[in-house]
Design an enzyme around this catalytic site. Structure first.
Site, mmCIF file in Angstrom:
data_model
loop_
_atom_site.group_PDB
_atom_site.id
_atom_site.type_symbol
_atom_site.label_atom_id
_atom_site.label_comp_id
_atom_site.label_asym_id
_atom_site.label_seq_id
_atom_site.Cartn_x
_atom_site.Cartn_y
_atom_site.Cartn_z
ATOM 1 N N LYS A 155 0.760 -0.971 0.001
ATOM 2 C CA LYS A 155 0.089 0.377 -0.108
ATOM 3 C C LYS A 155 0.570 1.663 -0.060
ATOM 4 O O LYS A 155 1.636 1.519 0.330
ATOM 5 C CB LYS A 155 -0.628 0.282 1.229
ATOM 6 C CG LYS A 155 -1.857 -1.782 1.039
ATOM 7 C CD LYS A 155 -3.232 -1.517 0.478
ATOM 8 C CE LYS A 155 -3.413 -2.439 1.191
ATOM 9 N NZ LYS A 155 -4.784 -3.141 -0.158
ATOM 10 N N LYS A 168 2.394 -8.584 -1.888
ATOM 11 C CA LYS A 168 1.266 -8.490 -3.128
ATOM 12 C C LYS A 168 0.917 -7.374 -3.536
ATOM 13 O O LYS A 168 0.954 -6.482 -3.177
ATOM 14 C CB LYS A 168 0.327 -9.597 -2.388
ATOM 15 C CG LYS A 168 -0.813 -9.120 -3.082
ATOM 16 C CD LYS A 168 -2.424 -9.314 -2.581
ATOM 17 C CE LYS A 168 -3.494 -9.566 -3.168
ATOM 18 N NZ LYS A 168 -4.023 -8.005 -3.417
ATOM 19 N N GLU A 170 -5.367 -5.597 -6.131
ATOM 20 C CA GLU A 170 -5.661 -6.019 -7.101
ATOM 21 C C GLU A 170 -6.095 -4.798 -7.871
ATOM 22 O O GLU A 170 -6.236 -5.139 -9.596
ATOM 23 C CB GLU A 170 -6.748 -6.383 -6.303
ATOM 24 C CG GLU A 170 -8.001 -5.647 -6.225
ATOM 25 C CD GLU A 170 -8.090 -5.672 -4.795
ATOM 26 O OE1 GLU A 170 -8.624 -5.297 -3.794
ATOM 27 O OE2 GLU A 170 -6.498 -5.873 -3.979
ATOM 28 N N HIS A 207 -6.902 -13.058 -6.729
ATOM 29 C CA HIS A 207 -8.026 -12.421 -6.146
ATOM 30 C C HIS A 207 -9.196 -12.498 -6.667
ATOM 31 O O HIS A 207 -9.503 -12.435 -7.395
ATOM 32 C CB HIS A 207 -7.310 -11.098 -6.029
ATOM 33 C CG HIS A 207 -7.671 -10.342 -4.753
ATOM 34 N ND1 HIS A 207 -8.840 -9.401 -5.414
ATOM 35 C CD2 HIS A 207 -7.092 -9.649 -3.740
ATOM 36 C CE1 HIS A 207 -8.747 -8.674 -4.707
ATOM 37 N NE2 HIS A 207 -8.430 -9.113 -3.594
ATOM 38 N N HIS A 253 -8.165 -16.348 -2.122
ATOM 39 C CA HIS A 253 -8.659 -15.057 -1.127
ATOM 40 C C HIS A 253 -9.995 -15.702 -0.722
ATOM 41 O O HIS A 253 -10.820 -16.109 -1.504
ATOM 42 C CB HIS A 253 -8.795 -13.580 -1.580
ATOM 43 C CG HIS A 253 -7.457 -12.130 -1.823
ATOM 44 N ND1 HIS A 253 -6.654 -11.550 -0.830
ATOM 45 C CD2 HIS A 253 -6.569 -12.969 -2.366
ATOM 46 C CE1 HIS A 253 -5.908 -11.124 -0.936
ATOM 47 N NE2 HIS A 253 -6.005 -12.517 -2.660
ATOM 48 N N SER A 289 -6.989 -12.352 4.502
ATOM 49 C CA SER A 289 -6.511 -11.019 4.390
ATOM 50 C C SER A 289 -7.871 -9.939 4.314
ATOM 51 O O SER A 289 -8.836 -10.325 4.293
ATOM 52 C CB SER A 289 -5.678 -10.762 2.852
ATOM 53 O OG SER A 289 -6.635 -10.187 2.477
#
Length: 455
Positions: free
Chosen positions: A166, A192, A195, A285, A318, A370
């Protein structure tokens, strides 16, 4: 009178068959049906069976050219939903010949393609599917599966740790790679791509792939552990997606990622085949899943989307957390987690599993927890998900007051402490907080994390 018997007819005459014995080769579906007032449940269930198989709204003369008995879907059982008025579970059996081999796309087009807008129903939800062995065997399934992944990564006896980088949008490729390096260097197994990160003006995919690969190799050399970063190959066309996967393979990285619902099952299966042929792991995802699965009375339950993914192919998916910021009821979540990992799952209505499912040795998928989780959740997550899972802490890593690498250290220490405590026979459910506190005594990074996210 000339000709055949034309006109609109009752579905239940043809499609409601309570005496039907289901075949081993049938695809079975459990629908939650909410009929419009005045529509009897048998008619509603039969309508679902008809509209999702051979039926149309009126008798057509071409019906005479085929054997309806061989090809029609059948509603073979209806039961009221306890505690809900005018909701029923309708069980429908579809003959295998209605479906193209190895195509999740066709399976869904048939079963859920048309029938959800049907006038006689107020709402309709597909709760579960039983995929017969004969049909499972036409799919390749996950590119590698749980065991092969552990062997590739040389990591055993514990859950794997991940982190979504992030802020999800706006970083340059070089700064992005730096964040990846810090997390991996601190002790995570994976980082990761978010998405939403595909190839935007502020960071084109090729630059990101390059800097992430550099970060990964540097962290690998310094820690002596195999590291991965889920490079998101999702793109606007299948060709572009494969181009990105090819570049990832050329860089020698271990894993790529795909958004399987927005990308579509055709694209996903294409990528899955490429990944198996080229030794790439595939992280999946589920962006857009809540559009389909959030309503309790309409849409599709996530366990159906999870089963479909195992057929189409993916090594991670996920699957909710049970504890963090996104909703997920414990037993139900565990139900579809088992459907992803195990070879054989017994029918168990208390966990939302309507059918016994045999995967006939199709490889398993690692569930990924997650969303809003942090170090205090670690004991619960370790207990609930067990070793075969990926625990992903985005903000729970990057939100650490000292930075990304210490955040990663805190998570790894917490995980190792929980695994060790479990192996020593301690009860994670009751002693979880104490285990984390003990570990934080000798890990300042963990102590700082515990301070930020109070239980």
């Amino acid at each position: 009178s000339v000709g055949f018997k034309a006109g609109v007819k009752d579905y239940k005459l043809t499609y409601y068959t309570p005496d039907y014995k289901t075949k081993d080769t049938d695809i079975l579906a459990a629908f939650r049906v909410t009929p419009q007032p005045g529509v009897p449940p048998e008619e509603a269930g039969a309508a679902v069976a008809a509209e999702s198989s051979t039926g149309t709204w009126t008798t057509v003369w071409t019906d005479g050219l085929t054997s309806l008995d061989r090809y029609k879907g059948r509603c073979y059982h209806i039961e009221p939903v306890p505690g809900e008025e005018s909701q029923f579970i309708a069980y429908v059996a579809y003959p295998l010949d209605l479906f193209e081999e190895g195509s999740v796309t066709n399976m869904f087009t048939s079963i859920v393609g048309n029938v959800f807008g049907f006038k006689a129903l107020r709402a309709l939800r597909l709760e579960d599917l039983r995929i017969p062995n004969a049909y499972v065997k036409t799919f390749q399934g996950p590119p590698h599966g749980i065991q092969v992944e552990r062997d590739k990564l040389n990591k055993y006896g514990r859950p794997l740790l991940g982190c979504t980088i992030k802020p999800k949008l706006g970083l340059s490729a070089k700064n992005y790679g730096r964040a990846v390096y810090e997390c991996l260097r601190g002790g995570l197994d994976f980082t990761k791509d978010d998405e939403n990160v595909n190839s935007q003006p502020f960071m084109r995919w090729r630059d990101r792939f390059l800097f992430c690969a550099e970060a990964l190799y540097k962290a690998q050399a310094e820690t002596g552990e195999i590291k991965g970063h889920y490079l998101n190959a999702t793109a606007g066309t299948c060709e572009e997606m494969i181009k990105r996967a090819v570049f990832a393979r050329e860089l020698g990285v271990p894993i790529v990622m795909h958004d399987y619902l927005t990308g579509g099952f055709t694209a996903n299966t294409t990528l899955s085949h490429y990944c198996r042929d080229n030794g790439l792991l595939l992280h999946i995802h589920r962006a857009m899943h809540a559009v389909i699965d959030r309503q309790k009375n309409h849409g599709m339950h996530f366990r159906v989307l999870a089963k479909a993914l195992r057929l189409s192919g993916g090594d991670h998916i996920h699957s909710g957390t049970v504890v963090g910021k996104l909703e997920g009821e414990r037993e139900i979540t565990l139900g579809f987690v088992d459907l992803l990992r195990d070879d054989f799952v017994e029918k168990d209505r208390s966990r939302g599993i309507y059918f016994t499912q045999d995967w006939v040795s199709l490889p398993g998928v690692l569930p990924v927890a997650s969303g809003g989780i942090h170090v205090w959740h670690m004991p619960a997550l370790t207990e609930i998900f067990g070793d075969d899972s990926v625990l992903q802490f985005g903000g729970g890593t990057l939100g650490h007051p000292w930075g990304n690498a210490p955040g990663a250290v805190a998570n790894r220490v917490a995980l190792e402490a929980c695994v060790q405590a479990r192996n020593e026979g301690r009860d994670l459910a009751s002693e979880g907080n104490q285990i984390i506190r003990e570990a934080s005594k000798w890990s300042p990074e963990l102590a700082a994390a515990c301070e930020v996210w109070k239980e």
